[in-house]
Design an enzyme around this catalytic site. Structure first.
Site: not given
Ligand SMILES: NC(=O)c1ccc[n+]([C@@H]2O[C@H](COP(=O)([O-])OP(=O)(O)OC[C@H]3O[C@@H](n4cnc5c(N)ncnc54)[C@H](O)[C@@H]3O)[C@@H](O)[C@H]2O)c1
Ligand SMILES: O=P(O)(O)OC[C@H](O)CO
Length: 354
Positions: A102, A125, A210
């Protein structure tokens, strides 16, 4: 002469599991640094209806993202905003934390409305695959569309654990040392220890790659193997991550793999990540991965399969599929081209053993 406000306004672009967890930290930190930041932060929320009510209204009244980070209270100075333009228009700091698919559309909406020189920080990521252009780093795409400098923050940071204030480390990378103080002020807490380094592309590559290895760890879990096999996935996965970073980015600085964004995030994801869950589910069910995503994550997203597809496209175009058997096998298993039971062959015959 019009007075300029010296306080910096912060906007979090995204509000999923990680977006909400980081908004909690940043919301608390701006209050602790009232001489640097505006006391309110805006959080862009992709609007949806949850239990018959708008998610932004729930967040602003209950101070909880009940869908993506339930049971964790957000500080009341985190204001949910459904319009990305309104959320970002006066911001001096833009924290990007959306699923990477997105990013382009969201940045294009923001493009004409942001202030002249905000600092961007990407917590995303993934890579971005564009027809005809191949794959690019997310931070580069943000920088190119918005014309801003973009730092990155990646680490062993499972969002729910961070939100529960369990100790962890993270890696921030920024080419410009003058932002170090600002970045620490925004993100560091007693339970979220930040180390700021310079290698932006290396840190970001670790964060994306990763996720694919994490699926591999889930596949061996699903097949019923033990910790030794998972350790082999982690080791071989790490070797492929290092090699990919070298060929894709020309980045040979191996020290980045010993930071939180490297081996630590790989271990955390291979044990507790959503991508690991997907790998296990792919073995135990023949359902399509998008259906598994809906059933298992209920709105959150697995980034690994998309990243595996992006890496596969790059490797195919560059005739290097045979040099990255683990990353390639994960892609082929996710698309159901290959039976997950064949995954062990790819570990056994890996070029690292030759
Ligand atoms: N969850 C974790 O533990 C974690 C930790 C570190 C990094 N990340 C990274 O952070 C990033 C975001 O992940 P997250 O866990 O916050 O999200 P998520 O996977 O929990 O949720 C998906 C998000 O996408 C949004 N979404 C859906 N359709 C959309 C659209 N058309 N336009 C904009 N937004 C839309 C949803 O409203 C929601 O907020 C990813 O790159 C992920 O790899 C996640
Ligand atoms: O839950 P995952 O596999 O999207 O990983 C979450 C974070 O990137 C961990 O640091």
């Amino acid at each position: 002469m019009a007075e300029t406000n010296p306080l910096k306004r912060v906007c979090v672009v995204g509000s999923g599991n990680w977006g909400s967890a980081i908004a909690k930290i940043v919301g608390q930190n701006v209050l602790a640094h009232e001489d640097v930041f505006e006391p309110e932060i805006f959080m862009y929320v992709y609007e949806e209806i949850v239990n018959g009510q708008k998610l932004t209204e729930i967040i602003n009244s209950e101070h909880e993202n009940v869908k993506y980070l339930p049971d964790i209270k957000l500080p009341p100075n985190v204001i949910a905003v459904p319009d990305v333009v309104k959320a970002c228009m006066n911001a001096d700091v833009l924290i990007f934390v959306l699923p990477h698919q997105f990013v382009k559309d969201t940045c294009l909406k923001m493009k004409s409305f942001i202030k002249p020189n905000p600092l961007g920080i990407s917590l995303i990521k993934g890579f971005i695959l564009t027809e005809g252009e191949g794959i690019q780093l997310v931070s580069k795409v943000i920088s190119e569309i918005l014309g801003i400098e973009t730092a990155v923050l990646m680490g062993a940071n499972l969002a729910t654990e961070v939100a529960s204030e369990m100790f962890c480390e993270t890696t921030i990378a920024c080419e410009n040392d003058s932002y170090k103080g600002l970045l620490n002020a925004l993100f560091e807490t007693s339970y979220f220890r930040c180390k700021v380094i310079r290698n932006v592309s290396g840190v970001e590559a670790c964060g994306a790659l990763k996720n694919v290895v994490g699926i591999g760890a889930g596949i061996v879990d699903g097949l019923g193997y033990g910790d030794n096999t998972k350790a082999a996935v982690i080791r071989l996965g790490l070797m492929e991550m290092m090699k990919f970073t070298k060929v894709f980015l020309g980045n040979e600085d191996r020290s980045v793999f010993f930071e939180s964004c490297g081996i630590a995030d790989l271990v955390a994801t291979c044990h507790g990540g959503r991508n690991r869950l997907l790998g296990e589910a792919v073995v135990k069910s023949m359902k399509d991965i998008r259906l598994l995503e809906k059933e298992i994550l209920r709105g959150q997203s697995f980034q690994g399969p998309l990243i595996a597809k992006e890496i596969y496209a790059y490797l195919k175009e560059n005739n290097m599929l045979d040099q990255f058997p683990l990353l390639v096998a994960v892609h082929r298993i996710c698309t159901r081209e290959v039976d997950p039971r064949n995954f062990i062959d790819c570990l056994r015959d890996h070029p690292e053993h030759m």
